[in-house]
Scaffold this motif. Structure first.
Motif, PDB file in Angstrom:
ATOM      1  N   GLU A 481       0.819  -1.203   0.000  1.00  0.00           N
ATOM      2  CA  GLU A 481       0.000   0.000   0.000  1.00  0.00           C
ATOM      3  C   GLU A 481       0.859   1.262   0.000  1.00  0.00           C
ATOM      4  O   GLU A 481       0.431   2.305  -0.462  1.00  0.00           O
ATOM      5  N   HIS A 482       2.088   1.151   0.554  1.00  0.00           N
ATOM      6  CA  HIS A 482       2.980   2.313   0.683  1.00  0.00           C
ATOM      7  C   HIS A 482       4.389   1.827   0.361  1.00  0.00           C
ATOM      8  O   HIS A 482       4.899   0.925   1.026  1.00  0.00           O
ATOM      9  N   LEU A 483       5.014   2.442  -0.651  1.00  0.00           N
ATOM     10  CA  LEU A 483       6.382   2.076  -1.028  1.00  0.00           C
ATOM     11  C   LEU A 483       7.188   3.345  -1.243  1.00  0.00           C
ATOM     12  O   LEU A 483       6.858   4.181  -2.089  1.00  0.00           O
ATOM     13  N   ASP A 484       8.253   3.509  -0.446  1.00  0.00           N
ATOM     14  CA  ASP A 484       9.095   4.707  -0.515  1.00  0.00           C
ATOM     15  C   ASP A 484      10.545   4.282  -0.745  1.00  0.00           C
ATOM     16  O   ASP A 484      11.201   3.748   0.149  1.00  0.00           O
ATOM     17  N   LEU A 485      11.033   4.505  -1.958  1.00  0.00           N
ATOM     18  CA  LEU A 485      12.420   4.191  -2.322  1.00  0.00           C
ATOM     19  C   LEU A 485      13.213   5.455  -2.620  1.00  0.00           C
ATOM     20  O   LEU A 485      14.286   5.395  -3.210  1.00  0.00           O
ATOM     21  N   SER A 486      12.734   6.603  -2.196  1.00  0.00           N
ATOM     22  CA  SER A 486      13.320   7.887  -2.576  1.00  0.00           C
ATOM     23  C   SER A 486      14.711   8.087  -1.989  1.00  0.00           C
ATOM     24  O   SER A 486      15.085   7.465  -0.999  1.00  0.00           O
ATOM     25  N   ASN A 487      15.471   8.981  -2.624  1.00  0.00           N
ATOM     26  CA  ASN A 487      16.818   9.367  -2.177  1.00  0.00           C
ATOM     27  C   ASN A 487      17.732   8.176  -2.010  1.00  0.00           C
ATOM     28  O   ASN A 487      18.323   7.937  -0.962  1.00  0.00           O
ATOM     29  N   ASN A 488      17.845   7.380  -3.075  1.00  0.00           N
ATOM     30  CA  ASN A 488      18.783   6.269  -3.141  1.00  0.00           C
ATOM     31  C   ASN A 488      19.505   6.342  -4.478  1.00  0.00           C
ATOM     32  O   ASN A 488      19.511   7.397  -5.127  1.00  0.00           O
ATOM     33  N   ASN A 489      20.091   5.239  -4.892  1.00  0.00           N
ATOM     34  CA  ASN A 489      20.796   5.189  -6.177  1.00  0.00           C
ATOM     35  C   ASN A 489      20.210   4.112  -7.084  1.00  0.00           C
ATOM     36  O   ASN A 489      20.924   3.505  -7.874  1.00  0.00           O
ATOM     37  N   PHE A 490      18.903   3.867  -6.964  1.00  0.00           N
ATOM     38  CA  PHE A 490      18.265   2.892  -7.850  1.00  0.00           C
ATOM     39  C   PHE A 490      18.344   3.383  -9.289  1.00  0.00           C
ATOM     40  O   PHE A 490      18.305   4.593  -9.559  1.00  0.00           O
ATOM     41  N   SER A 491      18.421   2.456 -10.212  1.00  0.00           N
ATOM     42  CA  SER A 491      18.570   2.817 -11.614  1.00  0.00           C
ATOM     43  C   SER A 491      17.718   1.889 -12.471  1.00  0.00           C
ATOM     44  O   SER A 491      17.010   1.018 -11.978  1.00  0.00           O
TER      45      SER A 491
END
Length: 838
Positions: A481-491
């Motif tokens: 329901e809630h997914l926060d992957l912000s401020n990382n180095n995902f590409s």
């Protein structure tokens, strides 16, 4: 209607059958609650009931005729021998009839869980034989009648969960037989009469969730020796917890939470029967070392199940005596205090813990959390909740910590300083519903095993250094329901599988390196529920995202940067030096080559305007994987890009003030960068071309001195001669940031020191205009260079050509005075003063 459940006596010497009388009583009661209504259906129903009565020798129903209104027919108040009246769990929505007071023999009156309205009749205070009055969970208003002080036989009074106001009457001190007093969840105010605390028979007091104030009597534990349940939560009590409370040795439940209690918590050594002890949300403790000694006095409380001391001012370390607390302890809350030190290993003795919360304290620990989260906790297979956010915990998150319990459904380690990778054992938490590991320094890839946590609903991983692609195995996490992957180095591409997550309400992918088309279905239809800002290579998506609509794949390659690392802040204990540690992402193509190039470039260079390398590490990590890192002198003021283009950053729940550079500071930093380039190009043993000069690669120390950094793309020019026409080096593999990199590199030209000159020229323009080389405000393929030309019609282009294409060595950056000349010639000082306010 289910109104009638019990009748303990009936009129004697009557041929009126018991069954008929009970029915009559029930309908009489029904009639009572019909007062005020004028429904013909009700009248006909009563007459039909009357027609079924064959014998009425007492003439009870003689008034049931058309001579008077049916609401005036004989009512329940005429049942003088009624002893028990139970009306629980119905939908009665009338007032309590005042003539109930005529039932002088009434012992028990239960009308709980209904919709009773209006005030409590004062006349009920005449029921001298009444022992139990239970009317909780209704909608009653008004006050508690002071006449209730005359209920001399009253043993239990429960009027909780209504809308009653006023204060507790002083007359209640006369209820000498009272055992249960429950008035919780009303709007009562004032103080509890002191005489009330002299009723030695009381076993339960529940006044929670009101507005009652005052001090607790100092001798409360002595005057109320039979007290078993004491609830005063969510009121306005002040002062300290009386020392005598421990004398109430029969206490099972002691809840003092949500008040304004202060001071030290006294010894509780005699509360051997207590099952719940809650003092949460007060002002207890003073942050001192001995604040928590009272916990040791609970070692004899063998039935203790719930211990809540959170949200206070407790300081000091968590005492080791907590290991002696009963093994029945299931819930342990001590979050939001000032507790410091390591978490004692004896906490592992609490084998039945299901929920432990320690967040927002000052706990610390060392590598592998030894001494802070003990490995014995992995044996707590009943643990359901484990929260330790916003502390000072560091080191790695070991597999033992992750493997706390198969039944764990909530894990929160956010806001600490954990490093390393997320263990693959995370997949063993089959019942995990909430996972928060945000705001740490974790790196590496997200384990594919997380897909085994199919019950996961909330996952926050923001502000770490995670990298790589989002695993395709996440397709099994359809309950998110809630997914926060912000401020990382995902590409890579944003996984289209997220479109099919029907329950996903909030998705934050901002400030990563995602690229390609943004999906348009599912959560991506809602721009307010999806955040994708800070990903410079995204396109398309719904119009509200305002992304470019690229027509071919080539346009997706405008940005040529390569994410090869994450950077950490650390301290070398031996020297007490604060350092910046750059860990190479060896899973990224070209990372090893970049590491070698940077080491080669930095090996023999020393200059005040170049970042200083303290040490290099090349080996293996604790999992046996290749590990390469460089430790630099820490630069306290970040990089130049953060100063030229400041954005609010949320740090410790407060926005950092926007950074601003004065004109003089900009000029000094420009001189620092020029000095560094001059050294690299002309004073090294072998000339070095930086190849990636841009504001984010210029670091500023505490004194705002500029330092050129990041030499992953640097090239050493072997056998170079001073004449630029003979420079020998291949441009193959040269990469850099679009807008700063020389266009000739893209056409296959050789690597040259003049490429750095071009980048420096662009950097100068950016520093004194405040605009990036490719700015959103530019239109019609305009860039920074052309923008300056158009705005002031000056010699910017000729200056660039003069020094970029010259066959003679470009010495202009050696002479710092020429920087001022450039500014003067391009009228940048005048332009800057009008367009960019500092």
């Amino acid at each position: 209607m289910g109104l009638c459940s019990h009748l303990s006596s009936a009129p004697p010497s009557s041929s009126f059958s018991m069954h008929a009388f009970i029915l009559l009583w029930c309908f009489g009661l029904f009639l009572t609650f019909m007062v005020g209504r004028n429904n013909e259906t009700d009248r006909l129903a009563l007459l039909d009931f009357k027609g079924k009565i064959s014998k009425d020798l007492l003439g009870v129903m003689s008034s049931w005729n058309d001579s008077i209104h049916f609401c005036q027919w004989k009512e329940i108040g005429r049942l003088h021998r009624l002893r028990v009246l139970q009306l629980n769990n119905n939908t009665i929505n009338e007032t309590i009839p005042s003539n109930l007071s005529s039932c002088a023999n009434l012992i028990l009156f239960h009308a709980t869980i209904n919709n009773l309205v209006g005030e409590i009749p004062t006349k009920l205070g005449t029921l001298s034989k009444l022992q139990i009055l239970a009317i909780h969970k209704n909608s009653l208003t008004g006050i508690i009648p002071s006449s209730f002080g005359n209920l001399s036989s009253l043993k239990g009074l429960s009027i909780a969960y209504n809308n009653l106001g006023g204060s507790i009457p002083d007359s209640f001190g006369q209820l000498t037989k009272l055992k249960v007093f429950a008035v919780a969840s009303n709007r009562l105010f004032g103080t509890i009469p002191l005489s009330f605390f002299n009723i030695s028979s009381i076993t339960k007091i529940d006044v929670g969730v009101n507005q009652i104030r005052g001090h607790l009597p100092l001798d409360i534990g002595i005057t109320l020796p039979s007290l078993e349940i004491f609830f005063i939560s969510n009121n306005q009590f002040i002062g300290s917890i009386p020392i005598s409370i421990s004398s109430a040795s029969n206490l099972h439940i002691l809840n003092l939470s949500g008040n304004k209690l202060t001071g030290k918590v006294p010894s509780l050594e005699k509360l051997n029967s207590v099952r719940l002890f809650s003092i949460t949300e007060n002002q207890l403790g003073n942050g001192g070392a001995n604040d928590l000694t009272f916990l040791c006095s609970l070692s004899n409380a063998t039935n203790l199940r719930d211990l809540e001391i959170n949200t206070n001012n407790f300081g000091g370390e968590l005492p080791k005596c907590i290991g002696n607390i009963s093994t029945t302890l299931t819930f342990f809350y001590l979050n939001k205090n000032k507790i410091s030190g390591n978490i004692p290993s004896v906490i592992g003795n609490l084998i039945n813990l299901e929920d432990i919360e320690m967040w927002n304290n000052k706990f610390s620990g060392d590598n592998n959390l030894q001494g802070s989260i003990h490995s014995s906790l992995s044996q707590r297979q009943n643990l359901i909740t484990f929260h330790l956010p916003r502390n000072n915990l560091s080191g790695i998150i070991s597999s033992q910590v992750i493997d706390l319990s198969f039944s764990l459904n909530s894990l929160d380690l956010s806001g600490n300083q954990f490093t390393g990778v997320l263990p693959m054992e995370i997949g063993n938490l089959k019942n995990l519903e909430d996972l928060d590991i945000s705001e740490n320094m974790l790196f590496g890839k997200i384990p594919a095993s997380l897909a085994s946590c199919v019950k996961l609903e909330f996952s926050a991983m923001r502000r770490n250094f995670f990298q790589g692609f989002v695993p395709s195995s996440w397709e099994s996490l359809r309950g998110l329901e809630h997914l926060d992957l912000s401020n990382n180095n995902f590409s890579g591409m944003i996984p289209k599988l997220l479109e099919s997550f029907d329950f996903l309400k909030l998705l934050n992918l901002s400030y990563n390196h995602f690229e390609g088309e943004v999906p348009t279905n599912g959560v991506f239809k809602n721009a307010s529920a999806t955040s994708i800002k800070g990903n410079g290579k995204l396109c398309r998506g719904i119009p509200k995202f305002q992304l470019p609509n690229y027509n071919n794949k080539k346009s997706m390659k405008r940005k040529l940067t390569l994410t090869l690392m994450s950077v950490y802040k650390g301290i070398l204990d031996q020297y007490k030096h604060t350092v910046a540690i750059k860990v190479l992402n060896l899973g990224c193509h070209g990372a090893s080559k970049s590491f070698k190039a940077e080491c080669e470039a930095l090996r023999n260079i020393r200059h005040r305007n170049l970042v200083k390398v303290l040490t290099v590490c090349s080996g293996f990590d604790y999992q046996g994987h290749d590990f390469k890192a460089l430790a630099y002198k820490f630069m306290g003021n970040g990089n130049l890009d953060e100063w030229l283009h400041p954005t609010p950053r949320k740090i410790n729940e407060a926005f950092e003030k926007q950074r601003k550079l004065s004109l003089l500071q900009r000029l000094n930093i420009a001189i620092d960068v020029a000095s560094a380039l001059d050294y690299l190009h002309h004073h090294c043993e072998t000339p070095i071309v930086h190849c990636d000069l841009k504001p984010s690669n210029v670091l500023l120390d505490d004194e705002m001195i500029g330092h050129v950094s990041y030499f992953e793309l640097a090239r050493i020019l072997h056998d170079i001669v001073h004449d630029s026409s003979t420079n020998q080096s291949s441009s193959i593999g040269v990469k850099g940031m679009v807008g700063y990199t020389s266009p000739e590199y893209g056409m296959g030209n050789k690597v040259s020191i003049y490429g750095d000159v071009y980048s420096y020229d662009i950097l100068l323009l950016e520093m004194f205009t405040g605009k990036k080389p490719i700015d959103n405000s530019f239109h019609d393929c305009l860039n920074l260079h052309d923008f300056v030309m158009q705005r002031r019609h000056v010699e910017a282009e000729s200056i660039t050509h003069k020094y970029y294409n010259s066959s003679t060595k470009p010495k202009f950056y050696k002479n710092t005075r020429l920087i001022g000349k450039i500014i003067e010639k391009t009228s940048l000082a005048n332009f800057y003063s009008k367009t960019h306010v500092t």
